[in-house]
Design a protein around this motif. Structure first.
Motif, short mmCIF file in Angstrom:
data_model
loop_
_atom_site.label_atom_id
_atom_site.label_comp_id
_atom_site.label_asym_id
_atom_site.label_seq_id
_atom_site.Cartn_x
_atom_site.Cartn_y
_atom_site.Cartn_z
N LEU A 68 8.19 52.78 -44.89
CA LEU A 68 7.47 51.53 -44.65
C LEU A 68 7.87 50.44 -45.63
O LEU A 68 7.99 49.28 -45.25
CB LEU A 68 5.96 51.78 -44.70
CG LEU A 68 5.40 52.64 -43.56
CD1 LEU A 68 3.90 52.85 -43.72
CD2 LEU A 68 5.68 51.99 -42.20
N TYR A 69 8.08 50.80 -46.89
CA TYR A 69 8.51 49.79 -47.87
C TYR A 69 9.91 49.27 -47.55
O TYR A 69 10.21 48.10 -47.78
CB TYR A 69 8.47 50.36 -49.29
CG TYR A 69 7.10 50.24 -49.95
CD1 TYR A 69 6.53 49.00 -50.20
CD2 TYR A 69 6.39 51.37 -50.33
CE1 TYR A 69 5.28 48.88 -50.80
CE2 TYR A 69 5.13 51.27 -50.93
CZ TYR A 69 4.60 50.02 -51.16
OH TYR A 69 3.37 49.91 -51.76
N GLU A 70 10.76 50.14 -47.02
CA GLU A 70 12.14 49.73 -46.73
C GLU A 70 12.23 48.75 -45.57
O GLU A 70 13.25 48.09 -45.38
CB GLU A 70 13.00 50.96 -46.44
CG GLU A 70 13.36 51.75 -47.69
CD GLU A 70 14.25 52.94 -47.39
OE1 GLU A 70 14.35 53.32 -46.19
OE2 GLU A 70 14.83 53.50 -48.33
N THR A 71 11.17 48.62 -44.78
CA THR A 71 11.18 47.63 -43.69
C THR A 71 11.10 46.21 -44.22
O THR A 71 11.43 45.26 -43.51
CB THR A 71 9.99 47.85 -42.75
OG1 THR A 71 8.76 47.61 -43.47
CG2 THR A 71 9.99 49.26 -42.18
N ASN A 72 10.64 46.05 -45.47
CA ASN A 72 10.41 44.73 -46.07
C ASN A 72 9.28 43.97 -45.37
O ASN A 72 9.14 42.76 -45.53
CB ASN A 72 11.69 43.88 -46.07
CG ASN A 72 11.55 42.62 -46.90
OD1 ASN A 72 10.91 42.64 -47.95
ND2 ASN A 72 12.11 41.51 -46.43
N PHE A 73 8.47 44.66 -44.59
CA PHE A 73 7.34 44.01 -43.92
C PHE A 73 6.11 43.92 -44.81
O PHE A 73 5.24 43.07 -44.57
CB PHE A 73 6.94 44.80 -42.65
CG PHE A 73 7.94 44.73 -41.53
CD1 PHE A 73 8.78 43.64 -41.39
CD2 PHE A 73 8.04 45.77 -40.62
CE1 PHE A 73 9.71 43.58 -40.36
CE2 PHE A 73 8.96 45.72 -39.58
CZ PHE A 73 9.79 44.62 -39.45
N PHE A 74 6.05 44.76 -45.87
CA PHE A 74 4.79 44.91 -46.57
C PHE A 74 4.93 44.72 -48.09
O PHE A 74 5.88 45.18 -48.70
CB PHE A 74 4.20 46.30 -46.31
CG PHE A 74 4.12 46.64 -44.84
CD1 PHE A 74 3.18 46.01 -44.04
CD2 PHE A 74 4.98 47.56 -44.28
CE1 PHE A 74 3.11 46.30 -42.68
CE2 PHE A 74 4.92 47.86 -42.93
CZ PHE A 74 3.98 47.22 -42.12
#
Length: 233
Positions: A68-74
């Motif tokens: 989830l962190y690697e998506t750069n969404f959060f």
């Protein structure tokens, strides 16, 4: 005494580690996502690589967080387990509305500095990626001969968790080649070697030429030309 203290410290750290991370494997029967406004639940589940019925342990939790962190969404992600239910708490990164590059008049240079940047309009804002992009722009300008450039970044916070990014760029003057020197057992005179390479020393009476400015690609070409010259000799 110090050795005994060190052993006690290591033992304490290990005990705390196992207390914190000894999460038993559980089969997840339900989930809930809290805090997302722009990113749909389906997208979060897809990137987390998690589905109902999965066994969850500390290793799986770390993988979900990493994904989830690697998506750069959060900005922030938390996971909580309660009664076979996985709670995913997220805080979204702002959305970039516009990116302005102030101080660049040449369209060609502007196109060059935009290549390969992480952040773009309609993408998620990330402070670390902004710093990386700033360095990429400086490196691109140096590659074009602008070694005295300076960049200031500013962030304008908008409604609906959006931001505008501004790069205020002082491109500076091109770095001129004041002197070209050949060092070592070169055998041939410097005047001969200067005729081999493309670069030229800057003289104010000469016509404007890219050869008189410091450019990494031209220097690389000069090195190849000199190497080929000596190989042929």
């Amino acid at each position: 005494m110090l050795k005994l203290f060190a052993k006690y410290t290591v033992l304490t750290i290990l005990i705390n580690f196992f207390i914190l991370f000894s999460v038993k494997s559980e089969v997840i029967k339900d989930y809930e996502i809290v805090g997302n406004d722009r990113i749909p639940n389906e997208t979060i589940l897809m990137f987390s690589n998690f589905k109902i019925g999965d066994d969850i342990d500390e290793n799986k939790i770390n993988i979900i967080l990493k994904n989830l962190y690697e998506t750069n969404f959060f900005q922030n992600v938390e996971l909580k387990l309660k009664n076979d239910k996985l709670l995913i708490l997220v805080k979204e990164n702002p959305l970039i509305q516009n990116i302005d590059y102030n101080g660049i008049k040449s369209k060609k240079i502007l196109e060059e500095i935009k290549k390969g940047l992480n952040l773009k309009s309609r993408s998620s804002y990330n402070q670390t990626l902004l710093a990386e992009d700033k360095n990429k722009i400086l490196n691109t300008l140096q590659g074009l001969g602008y070694y005295f450039s300076n960049i200031e970044t500013s962030i304008e916070t908008l409604d609906d968790n959006k931001v505008n990014i501004s790069y205020d760029i002082d491109i500076g003057n091109k770095a001129k080649l004041k002197k070209i020197t050949f060092i070592g057992d070169k055998i041939y005179k410097s005047s001969k070697l200067k005729n081999i390479i493309v670069s030229e020393e800057y003289k104010f009476w000469k016509f404007i030429s890219g050869r008189k400015y410091l450019k990494e690609d031209i220097i690389s070409l000069d090195k190849r030309l000199l190497r080929n010259f000596y190989l042929n000799k």
